[in-house]
Design an enzyme around this catalytic site. Structure first.
Site, PDB file in Angstrom:
ATOM      1  N   TYR A  92      69.494  41.483  71.152  1.00  0.00           N
ATOM      2  CA  TYR A  92      68.820  40.480  70.143  1.00  0.00           C
ATOM      3  C   TYR A  92      68.085  41.159  69.036  1.00  0.00           C
ATOM      4  O   TYR A  92      68.365  40.972  68.040  1.00  0.00           O
ATOM      5  CB  TYR A  92      67.937  39.292  70.946  1.00  0.00           C
ATOM      6  CG  TYR A  92      67.449  38.334  69.953  1.00  0.00           C
ATOM      7  CD1 TYR A  92      68.267  37.275  69.456  1.00  0.00           C
ATOM      8  CD2 TYR A  92      66.225  38.190  69.665  1.00  0.00           C
ATOM      9  CE1 TYR A  92      67.854  36.183  68.644  1.00  0.00           C
ATOM     10  CE2 TYR A  92      65.628  37.267  69.000  1.00  0.00           C
ATOM     11  CZ  TYR A  92      66.526  36.230  68.332  1.00  0.00           C
ATOM     12  OH  TYR A  92      66.057  35.187  67.590  1.00  0.00           O
ATOM     13  N   SER A 132      63.847  36.815  62.989  1.00  0.00           N
ATOM     14  CA  SER A 132      63.003  36.674  64.134  1.00  0.00           C
ATOM     15  C   SER A 132      61.994  37.806  64.072  1.00  0.00           C
ATOM     16  O   SER A 132      62.231  38.777  63.128  1.00  0.00           O
ATOM     17  CB  SER A 132      63.764  36.793  65.532  1.00  0.00           C
ATOM     18  OG  SER A 132      62.846  37.098  66.412  1.00  0.00           O
TER      19      SER A 132
END
Length: 265
Positions: free
Chosen positions: A149, A136
Site C-alpha cells: 500500500y 494517504s
C-alpha cells in the site's frame, strides 16, 4: 475552482470516502458521474444526491476495455474534475501476502488512477480542469504492515507531482490529498483495534470529504490531513531517523495485529 455546475467523475464512489465526497459535491451543485463495480450501492447513492443530472456507470476499471468504454459513455460534455478515489489496503507482513494480493494493491491504488487519467486527458475541459488524486499519509511515511500500500501511494504522490509539472503549461491542475486513517469498511476489526491501542486517530469520511472540497476550492497542490501526521510527514522528509525509531517501538504490536488481520481474510 468553483464546484457549482461542474461535471465531476468520481471513482470509488461506493466506498466510505467516495460516498461522503459524492454527497458533499452534489450539495455544492456539482453534476456527478459515479464509477464503481457494484451497481446497487451506486444507484442507491445516486438517488439520494442533491440536484439533478447525476448518473452511475458500473465498470471494472482494472479492465482496459472498460476504461475505453467509459470514455465513450461520457458523451460530449467535457470533464471539469476527475477524482481518483478508488483504493484498497490490507494489513499484513510482506512475507505473508500472496503475489496476487500485492499486485492488486499496486493496481487499484496506482496503476488504475494512472491509466484512467491517461485515458481521460483529452476529455478534460480545455478551459479549466482539475485532477484530484486521493492518496494517504502512508504515501509519505513508509509503515510496516503496509508495504504494498505504501509503495502504491508513494507512487501516486510521485505520479501527481510529475503530471502536475508535465501539465504546467496547460489549464489543467493536479492536486494530491492524503488522508490519515479513516473510519471506513476498508479497515478490518484488527486494524481498528491496532489503531486504538497505538493511539492513531481515525477521521470520519465526512471530515475527509470536507477537506477535499476545500482543497479543490483553493487548488492546493498537496494536502495532508490530520495532526500529528502532518508533522511526521515533514520530519520524515527532513530526517527519517526519529520516525523510524518511533515506529520500531510499535513494531511488535503492528506484527501481532497483522497476523490477526491475515486470519480474518
Amino acid at each position: 475552482m468553483e464546484i457549482d455546475k461542474k461535471h465531476v467523475l468520481l471513482t470509488g464512489a461506493s466506498g466510505g470516502i467516495g460516498q461522503a465526497l459524492a454527497l458533499a459535491l452534489a450539495a455544492k451543485g456539482a453534476r456527478l458521474t459515479l464509477i464503481g463495480r457494484r451497481a446497487e450501492p451506486l444507484e442507491t447513492l445516486c438517488t439520494g444526491l442533491s440536484g439533478e443530472g447525476h448518473r452511475v456507470l458500473t465498470l471494472d476499471l482494472n479492465d482496459m476495455a472498460a476504461r475505453a468504454e467509459l470514455a465513450q459513455k461520457l458523451g460530449e460534455q467535457p470533464l471539469d474534475i476527475l477524482i481518483n478515489c478508488a483504493g484498497s489496503n490490507q494489513l499484513g507482513w510482506l512475507s505473508d501476502q500472496t503475489e496476487y494480493e500485492i499486485e492488486q494493491q499496486l493496481r487499484i491504488n496506482l496503476l488504475v488512477p494512472m491509466l484512467l487519467t491517461r485515458q481521460l486527458l483529452n476529455r478534460l475541459n480545455p478551459k479549466q480542469a482539475l485532477i484530484v488524486n486521493i492518496g494517504s499519509s502512508f504515501g509519505a511515511i513508509g509503515y510496516p504492515g503496509y508495504t504494498a500500500y505504501c509503495a502504491a501511494k508513494f507512487g501516486l504522490r510521485g505520479f501527481s507531482e510529475a503530471l502536475r509539472r508535465e501539465l504546467s503549461n496547460t489549464s489543467t491542475k493536479v492536486i494530491y490529498i492524503a488522508p490519515r486513517a479513516t473510519d471506513t469498511a476498508l479497515n478490518s476489526e484488527s486494524v481498528r483495534a491496532m489503531n486504538q491501542i497505538l493511539g492513531n486517530r481515525m477521521d470520519s469520511p465526512e471530515t475527509v470529504a470536507a477537506v477535499v472540497l476545500r482543497s479543490i476550492a483553493r487548488e492546493r497542490t498537496e494536502t495532508y490531513i490530520g495532526w500529528p501526521e502532518r508533522l511526521f510527514v515533514l520530519i520524515n522528509k527532513l530526517n527519517s531517523a526519529p520516525v523510524t525509531r518511533a515506529i520500531r517501538g510499535q513494531l511488535e504490536i503492528i506484527r501481532r495485529y497483522a497476523i490477526e488481520a491475515r486470519s480474518e481474510r
